[in-house]
Design an enzyme around this catalytic site. Structure first.
Site, PDB file in Angstrom:
ATOM      1  NE  ARG A  66      -3.105  -0.104   3.086  1.00  0.00           N
ATOM      2  CZ  ARG A  66      -2.565   0.328   4.218  1.00  0.00           C
ATOM      3  NH1 ARG A  66      -2.174   1.578   4.337  1.00  0.00           N
ATOM      4  NH2 ARG A  66      -2.416  -0.493   5.252  1.00  0.00           N
TER       5      ARG A  66
ATOM      6  CE1 TYR B  80     -17.247  12.492 -14.379  1.00  0.00           C
ATOM      7  CE2 TYR B  80     -15.919  12.748 -12.409  1.00  0.00           C
ATOM      8  CZ  TYR B  80     -16.679  11.955 -13.255  1.00  0.00           C
ATOM      9  OH  TYR B  80     -16.888  10.631 -12.947  1.00  0.00           O
TER      10      TYR B  80
ATOM     11  CE  LYS C  43     -13.069   9.478 -18.501  1.00  0.00           C
ATOM     12  NZ  LYS C  43     -13.120   9.004 -17.152  1.00  0.00           N
TER      13      LYS C  43
END
Ligand SMILES: Cc1ncc(COP(=O)(O)O)c(C=O)c1O
Length: 383
Positions: A59, A110, A207
């Site tokens: 992590r 957004y 994206k």
């Protein structure tokens, strides 16, 4: 076709000249050159490392994330941290707002970011969210007084408003606020907000950076050491770490970013110009059109105009929906920035802002042949 300036990177020179962004997209984030070393950083699937160094748990760090972070950091001119999704990256930055603090955010941006802010406001985590037209610099300046964070998207998703980023930065500085720019629509090859003075750049790497619609990932890029450290702690303790496979996929996608951007930007310009003349279209929002309100700003701050085109279909929701349904090559899908061209009517999402017209289609132009894309779109709009 827009070219990427050869001197756009402040990074290490090769043979006396700085590497271009196109070259960095290919060259950055590779392993050391040693005999029989792989050219690419392999995916390291490890939750646990043998003890002996700091941060020996998955992590805290992973060599595959580090390679991606190095490459994106070099492209943006800062230091990057990868997160499990774009929204995880957005949330980590919003966590910088003090309890009860004030955030300025763009209208028509957004919906996920606006929803996250609304949730924080409902719980009292954020005191006030001031939504402004980010293209209206005077409105941003007025809203910035007393703010802790000025959130910018440019162009906004999906209203395509272009902010004057240096002016917004100056207003935020005067107010003592942090400036974060979500540059997902652009990628670092089109817009580099840190160079325009912003403190933070955010990407949904899902994206353009990935480019193949096969991975969810987010990135935050900063220059300030303390801010980087705080964001790293937020990531470690919040647990929104990127997957190894996703990091590897995005780094692989990044290698062709410059080619994809050149191709899709050139096609977007052609399609936007033709759509603006189309009898079934009321309005096109694309900063590459000379009469678009964001055109001159986009020319000044961006390298090209991106490859998202928004078109308002003449008629109503039924006409807009049937145009989407009639497409054969364009894929009806949310998200954007992949090699394949996609489109959707944004207001079909219940959470989309009411400022977004019901008939607005958001088109993400991919890398197919532009004439094939036009033939399909034109036929669908006429159907
Ligand atoms: C501008 C922008 N920012 C952030 C996000 C969120 O990214 P992700 O879906 O990777 O969580 C999106 C997703 O569409 C977006 O368009």
């Amino acid at each position: 076709m827009t070219s990427i300036p050869a001197d756009a990177s402040p990074d290490e020179p090769a043979a006396g000249r700085p590497l271009s962004l196109a070259t960095l997209a290919v060259a950055a984030g590779r392993p050391p050159r040693e005999p029989f070393a792989p050219l690419n950083v392999p995916p390291t699937f490890a939750s646990t490392y043998v003890q002996g160094g700091p941060d020996d748990y998955g992590r805290f760090r992973n060599p595959t994330w580090s390679a991606l972070e190095e490459a994106v950091g070099r492209l943006e001119g800062g230091r990057a941290l990868a997160f499990s999704s774009g929204l995880a990256a957005v949330s980590a930055v919003l966590d910088e707002v003090p309890v009860g603090g004030v955030v300025v955010a763009p209208v028509g941006s957004y919906s996920g970011t606006l929803a996250a802010l609304a949730k924080m406001q409902r719980s009292g985590r954020v005191g006030e969210v001031r939504t402004v037209d980010v293209a209206d610099t005077a409105a941003v300046e007025a809203a910035a007084a007393g703010a802790h964070l000025v959130w910018v998207e440019s162009p906004t998703n999906p209203l395509m408003a272009v902010a004057d980023i240096p002016a917004v930065v100056a207003a935020a500085r005067a107010a003592g606020a942090l400036v974060a720019v979500d540059a997902t629509f652009c990628s670092p090859l089109v817009l580099r907000p840190l160079e325009l003075g912003a403190d933070v750049v955010v990407h949904s790497a899902t994206k353009y950076l990935s480019g193949h619609s096969d991975a969810l990932l987010g990135v935050v890029v900063v220059r300030d050491d303390d801010l980087e450290q705080r964001l790293r702690t937020t990531r470690t303790l919040g647990g929104a770490v990127p997957g190894t496979m996703e990091s590897w996929l995005v780094l692989r996608g990044l290698r062709t970013l410059h080619l994809r951007v050149q191709r899709s930007q050139a096609s977007a310009q052609v399609l936007a110009e033709r759509l603006a003349e189309h009898p079934a279209v009321d309005r096109v929002r694309f900063p590459g059109l000379p009469d678009d309100p964001g055109h001159s700003r986009a020319r000044a701050q961006m390298t090209g105009f991106g490859s998202i085109v928004c078109a308002e279909v003449r008629g109503g929701v039924a006409e807009a929906d049937s145009a989407v349904a009639a497409c054969r090559l364009w894929i009806p899908a949310t998200s954007l920035g992949g090699v394949e061209s996609t489109l959707e009517r944004r207001r079909r999402h219940a959470g989309e802002s009411v400022e977004v017209p019901e008939t607005l289609l958001r088109l993400s132009v991919g890398i197919e042949d532009v004439e094939d894309l036009w033939a399909d779109l034109d036929a669908a709009l006429r159907s």
